[in-house]
Each structure stands twice: as structure tokens, then as C-alpha cells.
Design a protein around this motif. Structure first.
Motif, PDB file in Angstrom:
ATOM      1  N   GLN A  75      -5.900  -2.832  20.995  1.00 21.36           N
ATOM      2  CA  GLN A  75      -6.378  -2.323  19.975  1.00 21.36           C
ATOM      3  C   GLN A  75      -7.234  -1.196  19.793  1.00 21.36           C
ATOM      4  OE1 GLN A  75      -8.387  -5.640  17.936  1.00 21.36           O
ATOM      5  NE2 GLN A  75      -9.026  -4.593  16.134  1.00 21.36           N
TER       6      GLN A  75
ATOM      7  N   GLU B 187      -4.109  -9.170  12.493  1.00 24.07           N
ATOM      8  CA  GLU B 187      -5.151 -10.577  12.793  1.00 24.07           C
ATOM      9  C   GLU B 187      -4.649 -11.649  12.699  1.00 24.07           C
ATOM     10  OE1 GLU B 187      -8.062  -9.808   9.571  1.00 24.07           O
ATOM     11  OE2 GLU B 187      -7.440 -11.323   8.482  1.00 24.07           O
TER      12      GLU B 187
ATOM     13  N   ARG C  69      -8.246  -4.794   7.220  1.00 17.08           N
ATOM     14  CA  ARG C  69      -7.468  -6.280   7.551  1.00 17.08           C
ATOM     15  C   ARG C  69      -6.202  -6.141   6.793  1.00 17.08           C
ATOM     16  NH1 ARG C  69     -11.237 -10.887   5.863  1.00 17.08           N
ATOM     17  NH2 ARG C  69      -9.731 -11.969   6.910  1.00 17.08           N
TER      18      ARG C  69
END
Ligand code: URA
Length: 320
Positions: free
Chosen positions: A133, A155, A178
Motif C-alpha cells: 500500500q 479494498e 476507493r
């Protein structure tokens, strides 16, 4: 720094144009993270072996400025590759081609091109989730980092049975950091519900982690550069089944040019990962062509049955 004739001939053979001014090479040409595509594009633009000094190019056409690294310090574990300076390049040439062992310029050129490609890419193959990440957050491996608001890492459930892979973040995802936050994400949620899943029970990712400007399609080189991250994500999730949504992600991951209509409806495997893959329409396409939703439903059922077969189980109808 003076340039020898030998060094110049290798640079030319590599397609690296060099501005030569009174026995010196303009070192600024190699002071940035210029990659092979940059070098190739300079060559294409200039079509000559003598390149104007970077200072003579308009800033918007000058790949050196477009790819200039940001001042932000790289984090230690992402271990940025050594800067590709003139000196490093010439050292590599000298090591690769000792003066008393003549080799063809093109063979040296090939090995140096390979070296540049390898040097440029971060090797994330042993990263854990946190390292991965961080590396993605810090990534400057292609020009998309310049314009992103957020990286969109991915995610969901980190050890899910299901992994869903789309192509690239769009505006909404770039804003929020996201995946699948736009209208297509709502439809994707509905598709998941239809097979007894939901967002938290699957892992969602994209082939690119940064938004291409104006939602254009990802370039091949961008997908290739970003693939190391996705590959590591797939290895860490280790899903039993991958569902690829959309032509772009499917063609890239399956290394094919077949149209989506021919890729859907059957089982595939991503080379080197040995995980069953089903391809279906991208929900954004289904929003435009709702009459094809039934085909997507067939694909989801196929994915369920493959999963059942692989895990020797009945299809799971409850969120896992
Ligand atoms: N389309 C994708 O493929 N991925 C997203 O994250 C959003 C839209």
C-alpha cells in the motif's frame, strides 16, 4: 562530462538521442527518471540523433519536465531505484562493453534497454499488505502520478474467495481513493448481491491504481508498469476465483486481443498465477446496454459453478 565515440554509438543504437555540444552530453537529459518510453518518444519526436537541449523544448512538450520526480522523499522500504544519471548510464556502458572486448552496438543496446526497464520498476513481489500500500501510495513509475488526487489501491476482504478486477479509477474513485464509487459501482454492488455477496466479502481492485486523465483508456505501458502491484495483490489475497469486469482489464490480464464477447462465458487462467478467471461485462457498459445484463448474470453463475467445482463445494449463496 566528455563522451567517447563508443558511448555515443551505443546511445544511438539504443535510440537514445543525445545533444552534443562541443564534446559534452547535456546531462540533464538523463537526470530524471526518464524511462524507455520517454526515450522512445523523444526519439520519435525528434527523429534525429541530435536532440535539442531540454531548455530549448517548450515545457509542455518536454518529457523531462513531465516526468520530473516530486520533491517528496521516497519512503525507505520502497527503495527507489538509483537515479538514472548520465554517469550511471556511461558506467553501465563501460561495464557492458570493455574496450578490448568489442561487441555489437545493438547487442549492448538490447541489454541496456533491458537494464533500464528493470531498473525503473519497483519490485513489489515480496511486499506485505502495508508495504504494498505504501509503495502504491508513493508510486511515480508512470506519468499518471502527476495528475492523481488519490491512488486507488483497492479494498475489501484481504483473504477473500472472490477478487473482482476492473480497469482504472475514474473521477469519483480518484476523488475518494476507493474503487467502484461511481454509478457502475452501484450496479456492481447489485450484481454481487445477486450471487449472495457484498462489497466487504470480496476484494476489489483495478489494473491501474491511478486515474488516467479524462477517463481515457489505460495505455499498455501504464498497465504493464502497474501490473507488479496488482500481481502482488492477487498473490496476497490468493482468491479462489477472479472475476474480471470489462474488456480493457480482461485483454490486459489475459494477454489477448479477443473481444469481450468472445472472452466471456468461459473459464480462463491468468498465466503464472494459476487461478481460475471469469470475464464479464463492465457494469459501466451494462448501464449503457442493459439488455446484456442477462449475459452477465450467466457469467456470474458460471463463476459460482467454477468456484464450487474448484473448492469441491456447493455454490456459496451467503456472503462470506
Ligand atoms: N471502473 C473501474 O473499472 N474501476 C473503478 O474503480 C471504477 C470504475
Amino acid at each position: 562530462m566528455p563522451v567517447t565515440q563508443q558511448q555515443l554509438s551505443y546511445l544511438n543504437a539504443m535510440g537514445i538521442p543525445v545533444w552534443v555540444g562541443r564534446d559534452t552530453v547535456d546531462s540533464a537529459i538523463f537526470e530524471t527518471k526518464a524511462d524507455r518510453s520517454t526515450v522512445d518518444s523523444i526519439a520519435q519526436q525528434q527523429s534525429v540523433t541530435q536532440l535539442a537541449s531540454p531548455n530549448q523544448l517548450p515545457i509542455q512538450n518536454n518529457p523531462i519536465y513531465q516526468q520530473a520526480p516530486s520533491p517528496q522523499a521516497p519512503s525507505s522500504h520502497t527503495a527507489q531505484p538509483p537515479a538514472f544519471s548520465t554517469e550511471n548510464l556511461f558506467n553501465a556502458i563501460d561495464q557492458a562493453a570493455p574496450v578490448n572486448q568489442p561487441q555489437s552496438a545493438s547487442s549492448i543496446a538490447d541489454s541496456l534497454k533491458e537494464k533500464i526497464e528493470k531498473t525503473e520498476l519497483i519490485d513489489s513481489s515480496s511486499f506485505d499488505w502495508q508495504q504494498l500500500q505504501q509503495a502504491v501510495t508513493d508510486c511515480q513509475q508512470c506519468e499518471l502520478y502527476n495528475k492523481r488526487t488519490h491512488v486507488v489501491f483497492g479494498e475489501g476482504k484481504q483473504n477473500s474467495t472472490w477478487m473482482i478486477i476492473g480497469d482504472a479509477p475514474k473521477e469519483e474513485e480518484d476523488t475518494q481513493g476507493r474503487p467502484f464509487m461511481d454509478r457502475s459501482g452501484v450496479l456492481l454492488d447489485n450484481m454481487l448481491t445477486a450471487i449472495g455477496l457484498d462489497r466487504p466479502s470480496v476484494y476489489l481492485a483495478n489494473t491501474l491504481k491511478c486515474r488516467p486523465p479524462n477517463n481515457r483508456d489505460p495505455k499498455k505501458a501504464e498497465s504493464k508498469t502497474c501490473y507488479g502491484y496488482l500481481k502482488r495483490q492477487i498473490q496476497l489475497v490468493n482468491p479462489t476465483l477472479i472475476l474480471i469486469v470489462g474488456r480493457i482489464a480482461a485483454q490486459h490480464l489475459l494477454q489477448t486481443r479477443e473481444p469481450l464477447a468472445r472472452l466471456r462465458g468461459r473459464r480462463h487462467t491468468i498465466e503464472e498465477l494459476n487461478i481460475p478467471v471469469v470475464v464479464t461485462y463492465h457494469p459501466a457498459y451494462l448501464l449503457r446496454q442493459p439488455r446484456d445484463k442477462y449475459k452477465s448474470w450467466q457469467d456470474l453463475k458460471l463463476a459460482q459453478s467454477i468456484l464450487a467445482e474448484v473448492s469441491g463445494d456447493q455454490p456459496k449463496i451467503q456472503a462470506q
